[in-house]
Design an enzyme around this catalytic site. Structure first.
Site, mmCIF file in Angstrom:
data_model
loop_
_atom_site.group_PDB
_atom_site.id
_atom_site.type_symbol
_atom_site.label_atom_id
_atom_site.label_comp_id
_atom_site.label_asym_id
_atom_site.label_seq_id
_atom_site.Cartn_x
_atom_site.Cartn_y
_atom_site.Cartn_z
ATOM 1 N N GLU A 243 0.824 -1.204 0.000
ATOM 2 C CA GLU A 243 0.000 0.000 0.000
ATOM 3 C C GLU A 243 0.867 1.267 0.000
ATOM 4 O OE1 GLU A 243 -2.751 0.232 3.304
ATOM 5 O OE2 GLU A 243 -4.083 1.515 2.141
ATOM 6 N N GLU A 374 2.335 11.192 10.217
ATOM 7 C CA GLU A 374 3.093 11.270 11.483
ATOM 8 C C GLU A 374 3.695 9.888 11.787
ATOM 9 O OE1 GLU A 374 -0.057 12.458 11.192
ATOM 10 O OE2 GLU A 374 0.441 14.591 11.210
#
Ligand code: FAD
Length: 391
Positions: A243, A374
């Site tokens: 992904e 993040e």
């Protein structure tokens, strides 16, 4: 890195271009986040499959063309250039399919891959839970073995295309006494099973792009276990690598956005040269350069893979780059369009390319899905740069 195409690659490009020109729908299909649009996209996927274009990098026996990474890139280039529809079964074909090829049994490959390639089965990803997104190992949905079946209980959320999908791949806690990352198992769940409730979630644009999936004593055969029991984390990380790496965000998608951005700038300048804000030119040029850089970086990655290399934690760099670039390009278009930027295609005064608004809203999700940026930065700090952990 050699960017020269061989005769075989040129022939492949010509064949793909010709097929797409004669088959891609002339008008856009309705959004695949509506029932009607979902089925229209399924029909398109079936057409792609019949032409053997739905999963070009898969082996021929499962409906692919055994294309290597270079041919995959060529196909993607031609696909985006042709303006063909978005891929409704991308969770299946680009994420689960390669995972099944890596860890699935022969019987699972035979059972799931051809139906996936033809989109008779469209898949959604059931990983996130209300209290487990970034902290995926905190999932609470359980699978308890009962003879030849797993009994599933719990709740998944944010399943893209889950509102209309046929199957879901998920991870479930199978050994609650084990350490968090152990004791998880990767299980394939038919959404028509008794005890499954799919509740669509409306997005910002009102369409149901997501779903929550509730599981109440859902029975699934143990044959639907992918990989080893209690080793689902490793299987999920292989899927996540596909992904974040090159398989889901092919460069041509961004190159096309950059082309449209340059064209928009030119068109607006022609309409009213005095109204142009020259300070936005930097953003247009940067968009173009970033898209080219991303494209060349993907060529480098492909060369690296073909030379026997692998993609590890550095896939996180890729994910941050494309997701932030996508927002910057769409934000630049919004600024160029000024007050017209907020009009949807249906608005009477809509002008230029109203797709920019949809694209901008979707781009905003890029730093969140496939693992937030993040978290990607944590991975880079930890595993690429080997920085010491903060206090
Ligand atoms: C468009 C879209 C499609 C999606 N599709 C799917 C899907 O098909 N299937 C699926 O299972 N899920 C899907 N998701 C869910 C997605 O995976 C999660 O939203 C994502 O993992 C973040 O989890 P969360 O929403 O629970 O946020 P949280 O994990 O609660 O995070 C909230 C904020 O805190 C930050 N944060 C959390 N932990 C840390 C940390 N350790 N260090 C620094 N910052 C931190 C995050 O970066 C974020 O900014 C999708 C999401 C979007 C937006």
């Amino acid at each position: 890195m050699d960017l020269t195409e061989s005769a075989d690659e040129q022939a492949f490009r010509a064949e793909a271009r010709h097929w797409l020109r004669s088959h891609a729908p002339a008008a856009s299909l309705p959004s695949f986040d509506t029932r009607e649009g979902f089925e229209a996209h399924r029909a398109w996927e079936t057409e792609l499959y019949e032409g053997r274009w739905s999963a070009v990098s898969w082996p021929e026996e499962y409906g692919g063309r055994g294309a290597d990474y270079i041919k995959w890139l060529i196909f993607e280039e031609e696909y985006y250039r042709s303006g063909a529809p978005g891929r409704v079964n991308q969770n299946g074909i680009f994420l689960l399919g390669p995972t099944i090829m890596e860890v699935g049994t022969a019987a699972q490959k035979e059972r799931f891959l051809p139906r996936m390639a033809s989109s008779r089965d469209i898949w959604c990803q059931g990983w996130s839970e209300p209290n487990a997104g970034s902290d995926l190992a905190g999932i609470r949905s359980r699978a308890v073995r009962d003879g030849d079946h797993w009994v599933l209980n719990g709740q998944k959320t944010w399943a893209s295309r889950g509102a209309f999908a046929d199957w879901m791949f998920g991870i479930f806690r199978t050994d609650p006494s084990a350490e968090r990352h152990r004791g998880l198992t990767f299980i394939l769940v038919p959404l028509e099973s008794e005890g499954v409730t799919v509740r669509p979630i409306a997005q910002l644009d009102g369409e149901t792009g997501f779903a929550e999936v509730f599981l109440d004593d859902v029975q699934v055969p143990v044959d639907n276990t992918l990989g080893e029991v209690n080793h689902g984390w490793q299987v999920a990380m292989a899927t996540a690598g596909f992904e974040r790496g090159i398989s889901l965000r092919s460069p041509e998608r961004f190159v096309q956005t950059a082309r449209r951005l340059v064209a928009l700038r030119a068109e607006l300048a022609e309409d009213d040269p005095d109204a142009m804000d020259a300070s936005l030119d930097d953003a247009v040029v940067r968009g173009w350069m970033d898209a080219q850089a991303y494209s060349l970086h993907t060529c480098w990655t492909v060369s690296h893979l073909l030379a026997g290399g692998t993609i590890g934690a550095e896939a996180s760099l890729n994910k941050i780059f494309w997701s932030e670039m996508d927002i910057r390009m769409h934000a630049a278009a919004q600024q160029l369009l000024g007050p017209f930027a907020e009009l949807t295609a249906a608005a009477p005064d809509a002008r230029h390319d109203a797709r920019w608004l949809d694209g901008y809203l979707f781009a905003l999700a890029g730093p969140i899905y496939a693992g937030t940026n993040e978290i990607q930065r944590n991975i880079i700090a930890d595993r690429v740069l080997n920085l010491p952990r903060g206090a």
